[in-house]
Design a protein around this motif. Structure first.
Motif, short mmCIF file in Angstrom:
data_model
loop_
_atom_site.label_atom_id
_atom_site.label_comp_id
_atom_site.label_asym_id
_atom_site.label_seq_id
_atom_site.Cartn_x
_atom_site.Cartn_y
_atom_site.Cartn_z
N SER A 12 0.80 -1.23 0.00
CA SER A 12 0.00 0.00 0.00
C SER A 12 0.83 1.27 0.00
O SER A 12 0.31 2.34 -0.32
N VAL A 13 2.10 1.19 0.33
CA VAL A 13 2.93 2.40 0.37
C VAL A 13 3.86 2.53 -0.83
O VAL A 13 4.68 3.45 -0.89
N ILE A 14 3.73 1.64 -1.79
CA ILE A 14 4.56 1.73 -2.99
C ILE A 14 3.99 2.81 -3.90
O ILE A 14 2.81 2.80 -4.25
N LEU A 15 4.84 3.73 -4.26
CA LEU A 15 4.43 4.86 -5.09
C LEU A 15 4.26 4.46 -6.55
O LEU A 15 5.01 3.63 -7.07
N PRO A 16 3.29 5.06 -7.25
CA PRO A 16 3.03 4.68 -8.63
C PRO A 16 4.13 5.08 -9.61
O PRO A 16 4.19 4.53 -10.72
N ASN A 17 5.01 5.98 -9.24
CA ASN A 17 6.07 6.40 -10.16
C ASN A 17 7.38 5.65 -9.92
O ASN A 17 8.44 6.09 -10.35
N SER B 218 9.80 2.04 -10.12
CA SER B 218 10.07 1.03 -11.15
C SER B 218 9.37 -0.30 -10.90
O SER B 218 9.16 -1.07 -11.82
N CYS B 219 8.97 -0.57 -9.66
CA CYS B 219 8.34 -1.87 -9.38
C CYS B 219 6.84 -1.76 -9.13
O CYS B 219 6.23 -2.72 -8.67
N PHE B 220 6.25 -0.63 -9.45
CA PHE B 220 4.83 -0.45 -9.20
C PHE B 220 3.99 -1.49 -9.96
O PHE B 220 3.04 -2.04 -9.41
N ALA B 221 4.34 -1.78 -11.19
CA ALA B 221 3.58 -2.77 -11.97
C ALA B 221 3.64 -4.14 -11.31
O ALA B 221 2.64 -4.86 -11.26
N ASP B 222 4.80 -4.50 -10.78
CA ASP B 222 4.94 -5.78 -10.08
C ASP B 222 4.10 -5.79 -8.80
O ASP B 222 3.48 -6.80 -8.46
N ALA B 223 4.08 -4.67 -8.11
CA ALA B 223 3.27 -4.56 -6.89
C ALA B 223 1.79 -4.69 -7.22
O ALA B 223 1.05 -5.39 -6.53
N ASP B 224 1.38 -4.04 -8.28
CA ASP B 224 -0.02 -4.13 -8.71
C ASP B 224 -0.39 -5.56 -9.10
O ASP B 224 -1.48 -6.05 -8.77
N SER B 225 0.52 -6.24 -9.76
CA SER B 225 0.28 -7.64 -10.12
C SER B 225 0.14 -8.52 -8.89
O SER B 225 -0.72 -9.41 -8.85
N GLU C 268 -10.19 -4.21 -2.49
CA GLU C 268 -10.66 -3.32 -3.55
C GLU C 268 -10.92 -1.91 -3.02
O GLU C 268 -10.61 -0.92 -3.69
N GLU C 269 -11.44 -1.80 -1.81
CA GLU C 269 -11.66 -0.49 -1.20
C GLU C 269 -10.33 0.21 -0.95
O GLU C 269 -10.20 1.42 -1.19
N GLN C 270 -9.34 -0.54 -0.49
CA GLN C 270 -8.01 0.05 -0.24
C GLN C 270 -7.38 0.50 -1.56
O GLN C 270 -6.78 1.56 -1.62
N GLN C 271 -7.54 -0.30 -2.61
CA GLN C 271 -7.00 0.08 -3.92
C GLN C 271 -7.67 1.36 -4.42
O GLN C 271 -7.00 2.24 -4.94
N LYS C 272 -8.98 1.45 -4.27
CA LYS C 272 -9.70 2.63 -4.73
C LYS C 272 -9.24 3.86 -3.95
O LYS C 272 -8.99 4.91 -4.53
N GLN C 273 -9.11 3.72 -2.63
CA GLN C 273 -8.67 4.84 -1.81
C GLN C 273 -7.26 5.27 -2.22
O GLN C 273 -6.97 6.46 -2.33
N TYR C 274 -6.40 4.32 -2.49
CA TYR C 274 -5.04 4.62 -2.91
C TYR C 274 -5.04 5.35 -4.24
O TYR C 274 -4.36 6.36 -4.41
N GLN C 275 -5.82 4.85 -5.19
CA GLN C 275 -5.91 5.49 -6.51
C GLN C 275 -6.45 6.91 -6.40
O GLN C 275 -6.01 7.81 -7.09
N ASP C 276 -7.44 7.10 -5.53
CA ASP C 276 -7.99 8.43 -5.32
C ASP C 276 -6.92 9.38 -4.77
O ASP C 276 -6.82 10.53 -5.21
N ASN C 277 -6.11 8.89 -3.85
CA ASN C 277 -5.03 9.71 -3.30
C ASN C 277 -3.98 10.05 -4.36
O ASN C 277 -3.47 11.16 -4.40
N VAL C 278 -3.69 9.09 -5.23
CA VAL C 278 -2.74 9.33 -6.32
C VAL C 278 -3.28 10.42 -7.24
O VAL C 278 -2.56 11.34 -7.63
N GLU C 279 -4.55 10.33 -7.58
CA GLU C 279 -5.17 11.33 -8.45
C GLU C 279 -5.15 12.71 -7.82
O GLU C 279 -4.96 13.71 -8.50
N LEU C 280 -5.35 12.80 -6.51
CA LEU C 280 -5.33 14.08 -5.83
C LEU C 280 -3.94 14.72 -5.86
O LEU C 280 -3.81 15.94 -5.90
N GLN C 281 -2.91 13.90 -5.85
CA GLN C 281 -1.54 14.41 -5.86
C GLN C 281 -1.16 14.98 -7.22
O GLN C 281 -0.25 15.77 -7.31
N ARG C 282 -1.84 14.59 -8.25
CA ARG C 282 -1.51 15.07 -9.60
C ARG C 282 -2.02 16.41 -9.81
O ARG C 282 -2.34 17.32 -9.62
#
Length: 84
Positions: free
Chosen positions: A38-43, A45-52, A70-84
Motif C-alpha cells: 500500500s505504500v509503494i508509489l506509482p512512479n 520502477s516496481c509499481f507494476a509488479d506490486a499491482d500484479s 478493492e476499497e483500499q485500492q480505490k482509496q489509494y488510486q484516489d489519493n494518487v489522483e489528488l496528488q496530480r
C-alpha cells in the motif's frame, strides 16, 4: 542530481517493500503483504509488479477480504489522483 538520487531512493524502497510483501504473501499473511504494497508509489520502477501481486492476492482470498482490498485500492488510486 537530487532528482536522480531521489528516484534511486524510492526505487530501492519499492524493491524492499515488494520483497517484504512477497515474503508475507508466501506465508499467507495477507494483511502484512497488503500493508507493504500500500505504500509503494506509482512512479516507481516496481509499481507494476506490486499491482500484479495485489491482483494475485485478490484472486486467492475470500469475498470479504477481496472487498476490503478493492476499497483500499480505490482509496489509494484516489489519493494518487489528488496528488496530480
Amino acid at each position: 542530481m537530487i532528482p536522480v538520487l531521489y528516484k534511486t531512493y524510492i526505487n530501492n524502497v519499492c524493491a524492499e517493500r515488494l520483497t517484504k510483501a512477497r515474503a508475507a504473501w508466501a506465508k499467507k499473511d495477507v494483511d502484512s503483504a497488503l500493508n507493504q504494497l500500500s505504500v509503494i508509489l506509482p512512479n516507481t520502477s516496481c509499481f507494476a509488479d506490486a499491482d500484479s501481486l495485489i491482483n494475485e492476492i485478490k484472486l486467492s482470498v475470500d469475498e470479504d477480504k477481496k472487498r476490503i482490498i478493492e476499497e483500499q485500492q480505490k482509496q489509494y488510486q484516489d489519493n494518487v489522483e489528488l496528488q496530480r
